[in-house]
Design a protein around this motif. Structure first.
Motif, mmCIF file in Angstrom:
data_model
loop_
_atom_site.group_PDB
_atom_site.id
_atom_site.type_symbol
_atom_site.label_atom_id
_atom_site.label_comp_id
_atom_site.label_asym_id
_atom_site.label_seq_id
_atom_site.Cartn_x
_atom_site.Cartn_y
_atom_site.Cartn_z
ATOM 1 N N GLY A 51 -43.871 -15.046 -46.474
ATOM 2 C CA GLY A 51 -42.710 -15.855 -46.829
ATOM 3 C C GLY A 51 -42.922 -17.335 -46.585
ATOM 4 O O GLY A 51 -43.891 -17.772 -45.959
ATOM 5 N N HIS A 52 -41.980 -18.110 -47.085
ATOM 6 C CA HIS A 52 -42.029 -19.559 -46.943
ATOM 7 C C HIS A 52 -41.690 -19.982 -45.514
ATOM 8 O O HIS A 52 -40.890 -19.340 -44.830
ATOM 9 C CB HIS A 52 -41.042 -20.223 -47.899
ATOM 10 C CG HIS A 52 -41.548 -20.321 -49.299
ATOM 11 N ND1 HIS A 52 -42.089 -21.470 -49.824
ATOM 12 C CD2 HIS A 52 -41.606 -19.394 -50.295
ATOM 13 C CE1 HIS A 52 -42.458 -21.265 -51.080
ATOM 14 N NE2 HIS A 52 -42.169 -20.014 -51.389
ATOM 15 N N SER A 53 -42.286 -21.082 -45.099
ATOM 16 C CA SER A 53 -41.906 -21.738 -43.853
ATOM 17 C C SER A 53 -40.975 -22.904 -44.182
ATOM 18 O O SER A 53 -40.721 -23.203 -45.359
ATOM 19 C CB SER A 53 -43.148 -22.249 -43.115
ATOM 20 O OG SER A 53 -43.705 -23.378 -43.784
ATOM 21 N N PRO A 181 -32.368 -16.030 -42.855
ATOM 22 C CA PRO A 181 -31.370 -15.200 -43.540
ATOM 23 C C PRO A 181 -31.645 -15.217 -45.047
ATOM 24 O O PRO A 181 -31.870 -16.277 -45.635
ATOM 25 C CB PRO A 181 -30.043 -15.900 -43.210
ATOM 26 C CG PRO A 181 -30.345 -16.776 -42.033
ATOM 27 C CD PRO A 181 -31.774 -17.177 -42.161
ATOM 28 N N THR A 182 -31.622 -14.027 -45.671
ATOM 29 C CA THR A 182 -32.086 -13.885 -47.053
ATOM 30 C C THR A 182 -31.128 -13.045 -47.887
ATOM 31 O O THR A 182 -30.611 -12.030 -47.422
ATOM 32 C CB THR A 182 -33.478 -13.223 -47.071
ATOM 33 O OG1 THR A 182 -34.393 -14.012 -46.304
ATOM 34 C CG2 THR A 182 -34.002 -13.094 -48.493
ATOM 35 N N TRP A 183 -30.940 -13.479 -49.127
ATOM 36 C CA TRP A 183 -30.149 -12.726 -50.108
ATOM 37 C C TRP A 183 -30.965 -12.594 -51.380
ATOM 38 O O TRP A 183 -31.389 -13.591 -51.960
ATOM 39 C CB TRP A 183 -28.830 -13.471 -50.366
ATOM 40 C CG TRP A 183 -28.011 -12.970 -51.528
ATOM 41 C CD1 TRP A 183 -27.934 -11.690 -52.002
ATOM 42 C CD2 TRP A 183 -27.143 -13.739 -52.358
ATOM 43 N NE1 TRP A 183 -27.064 -11.612 -53.067
ATOM 44 C CE2 TRP A 183 -26.555 -12.868 -53.307
ATOM 45 C CE3 TRP A 183 -26.789 -15.089 -52.384
ATOM 46 C CZ2 TRP A 183 -25.664 -13.296 -54.286
ATOM 47 C CZ3 TRP A 183 -25.895 -15.524 -53.360
ATOM 48 C CH2 TRP A 183 -25.332 -14.642 -54.289
ATOM 49 N N VAL A 184 -31.224 -11.348 -51.795
ATOM 50 C CA VAL A 184 -31.957 -11.076 -53.028
ATOM 51 C C VAL A 184 -31.023 -10.387 -54.009
ATOM 52 O O VAL A 184 -30.374 -9.393 -53.660
ATOM 53 C CB VAL A 184 -33.190 -10.176 -52.765
ATOM 54 C CG1 VAL A 184 -33.926 -9.880 -54.075
ATOM 55 C CG2 VAL A 184 -34.132 -10.832 -51.765
ATOM 56 N N HIS A 185 -30.943 -10.919 -55.222
ATOM 57 C CA HIS A 185 -30.144 -10.283 -56.270
ATOM 58 C C HIS A 185 -31.050 -9.864 -57.411
ATOM 59 O O HIS A 185 -31.783 -10.676 -57.970
ATOM 60 C CB HIS A 185 -29.063 -11.224 -56.815
ATOM 61 C CG HIS A 185 -28.358 -10.655 -58.018
ATOM 62 N ND1 HIS A 185 -27.298 -9.790 -57.908
ATOM 63 C CD2 HIS A 185 -28.589 -10.810 -59.352
ATOM 64 C CE1 HIS A 185 -26.900 -9.443 -59.123
ATOM 65 N NE2 HIS A 185 -27.671 -10.044 -60.013
ATOM 66 N N LEU A 201 -32.977 -10.159 -42.958
ATOM 67 C CA LEU A 201 -33.121 -11.214 -41.956
ATOM 68 C C LEU A 201 -34.595 -11.318 -41.590
ATOM 69 O O LEU A 201 -35.193 -10.370 -41.077
ATOM 70 C CB LEU A 201 -32.293 -10.895 -40.713
ATOM 71 C CG LEU A 201 -32.287 -11.973 -39.622
ATOM 72 C CD1 LEU A 201 -31.680 -13.274 -40.150
ATOM 73 C CD2 LEU A 201 -31.516 -11.484 -38.402
ATOM 74 N N GLY A 202 -35.163 -12.475 -41.872
ATOM 75 C CA GLY A 202 -36.565 -12.698 -41.552
ATOM 76 C C GLY A 202 -36.716 -13.355 -40.185
ATOM 77 O O GLY A 202 -35.956 -14.252 -39.823
ATOM 78 N N TYR A 221 -36.272 -7.764 -41.810
ATOM 79 C CA TYR A 221 -35.433 -6.606 -41.538
ATOM 80 C C TYR A 221 -34.398 -6.459 -42.647
ATOM 81 O O TYR A 221 -33.587 -7.362 -42.883
ATOM 82 C CB TYR A 221 -34.739 -6.773 -40.187
ATOM 83 C CG TYR A 221 -33.683 -5.729 -39.912
ATOM 84 C CD1 TYR A 221 -34.047 -4.419 -39.590
ATOM 85 C CD2 TYR A 221 -32.327 -6.042 -39.970
ATOM 86 C CE1 TYR A 221 -33.084 -3.464 -39.335
ATOM 87 C CE2 TYR A 221 -31.356 -5.086 -39.711
ATOM 88 C CZ TYR A 221 -31.748 -3.794 -39.399
ATOM 89 O OH TYR A 221 -30.789 -2.843 -39.159
ATOM 90 N N LEU A 222 -34.447 -5.313 -43.344
ATOM 91 C CA LEU A 222 -33.472 -5.031 -44.388
ATOM 92 C C LEU A 222 -32.182 -4.536 -43.754
ATOM 93 O O LEU A 222 -32.195 -3.575 -42.967
ATOM 94 C CB LEU A 222 -34.006 -3.963 -45.347
ATOM 95 C CG LEU A 222 -35.203 -4.364 -46.226
ATOM 96 C CD1 LEU A 222 -35.793 -3.132 -46.909
ATOM 97 C CD2 LEU A 222 -34.774 -5.390 -47.260
ATOM 98 N N LEU A 223 -31.063 -5.185 -44.086
ATOM 99 C CA LEU A 223 -29.785 -4.728 -43.556
ATOM 100 C C LEU A 223 -29.463 -3.348 -44.108
ATOM 101 O O LEU A 223 -29.859 -3.011 -45.237
ATOM 102 C CB LEU A 223 -28.682 -5.727 -43.900
ATOM 103 C CG LEU A 223 -28.475 -6.856 -42.869
ATOM 104 C CD1 LEU A 223 -29.723 -7.722 -42.749
ATOM 105 C CD2 LEU A 223 -27.282 -7.704 -43.232
#
Length: 294
Positions: A51-53, A181-185, A201-202, A221-223
């Motif tokens: 992932g990105h920093s 914190p991540t949201w993928v659609h 949540l990364g 971590y996938l919610l």
């Protein structure tokens, strides 16, 4: 689709919207010209592992990134423990300013094209701002040919959006940590049980070993939900090695994909079963500034 395009547009417009922020940001902008008190080098590269920093490119800097993942270590000696198999991603990332970076890439896995924008909203400032905060927004397009040509998939159904807020702190010269914190659609999913909206949540960090090397780790971590039940959390570890204008990252991960669409909601590998992909990222930065711009 419209709300995700709007979020991407807002991120692109962030440099202008941020001009109306509070006194703390005004103070940060006033100090920006001297760099006084700012914390630099939270991470060595624009990628933590997969992932990105929080890092963005410098003003008018062009970064060429090659990402490579071999097959799994448990594929056996016949496949040379994964070295006979490989996926690759090539990307270019350009710093419009030292806060705003735009990037384009193409992955061989699912023949995925992706574009993204990163904007550094806040920068860690001694005695005033405890963290660096960067906004990230991407659009990925799967171009793999359909298995059922007689049932064509609409272009919009091939799109996946990812939005992240990257929050990092450099605690010491050796230790930096990041929360993502991540949201993928996903506009279309394989079954009715799959989720279009995936939240994760990364967590990640870097520990400096020597002047030019560091150990990095990252976990998404996938919610709880259907996606979390079907897939695994992505865990990646590796080493950053700085060699002049290059940053070379050696990586071990249970995720084959190298963009958020792939490694956050679609990881299938299990570390305990040897489903570990060895790979690397290598980046080279070119300054496109004219001599008179320095």
């Amino acid at each position: 689709m419209a709300k995700h395009l709007l979020l991407s547009l807002l991120l692109l417009l962030a440099p202008y919207l941020m001009q109306a922020q509070d006194d703390l940001l005004d103070l940060a902008e006033a100090l920006d010209s001297t760099e006084a008190g700012y914390v630099s080098g939270t991470f060595k590269a624009t990628r933590l592992v997969n992932g990105h920093s929080v890092e963005t490119n410098g003003d008018q800097e062009l970064l060429f990134l090659i990402s490579h993942r071999f097959g799994t270590l448990n594929s056996g000696a016949y496949n040379l423990f994964g070295l006979d198999q490989a996926t690759i991603r090539l990307a270019l990332e350009y710093g419009l300013t030292d806060r705003l970076t735009l990037g384009l890439g193409r992955s061989s896995l699912e023949k995925t094209y992706d574009g993204f924008a990163k904007y550094r909203i806040l920068r860690q400032l001694q005695g005033a701002m405890p963290v660096t905060v960067t906004g990230f927004s991407s659009l990925a397009i799967k171009t793999l040919e359909q298995q059922l040509p007689e049932r064509p998939t609409a272009f919009s159904s091939r799109l996946t959006y990812t939005h992240q807020l990257l929050i990092a702190r450099k605690f010491t010269e050796r230790l930096s940590l990041q929360l993502s914190p991540t949201w993928v659609h996903r506009n279309m999913v394989a079954t009715r049980q799959d989720e279009n909206e995936v939240y994760a949540l990364g967590l990640g960090g870097r520990y400096k070993l020597t002047k030019r090397t560091s150990f990095n780790a990252e976990y998404y971590y996938l919610l709880p939900g259907e996606t979390a039940d079907q897939y695994r959390n992505a865990l990646a570890m590796g080493f950053d090695i700085e060699t002049g204008g290059h940053v070379f990252q050696l990586i071990f991960t249970n995720a084959q994909g190298m963009v958020e669409k792939l490694f956050i909601p679609q990881t299938q590998g299990a570390w305990e079963e040897g489903d570990v992909y060895f790979g690397f990222n290598i980046s080279r930065v070119f300054s496109l500034k004219k001599e008179g711009d320095w």
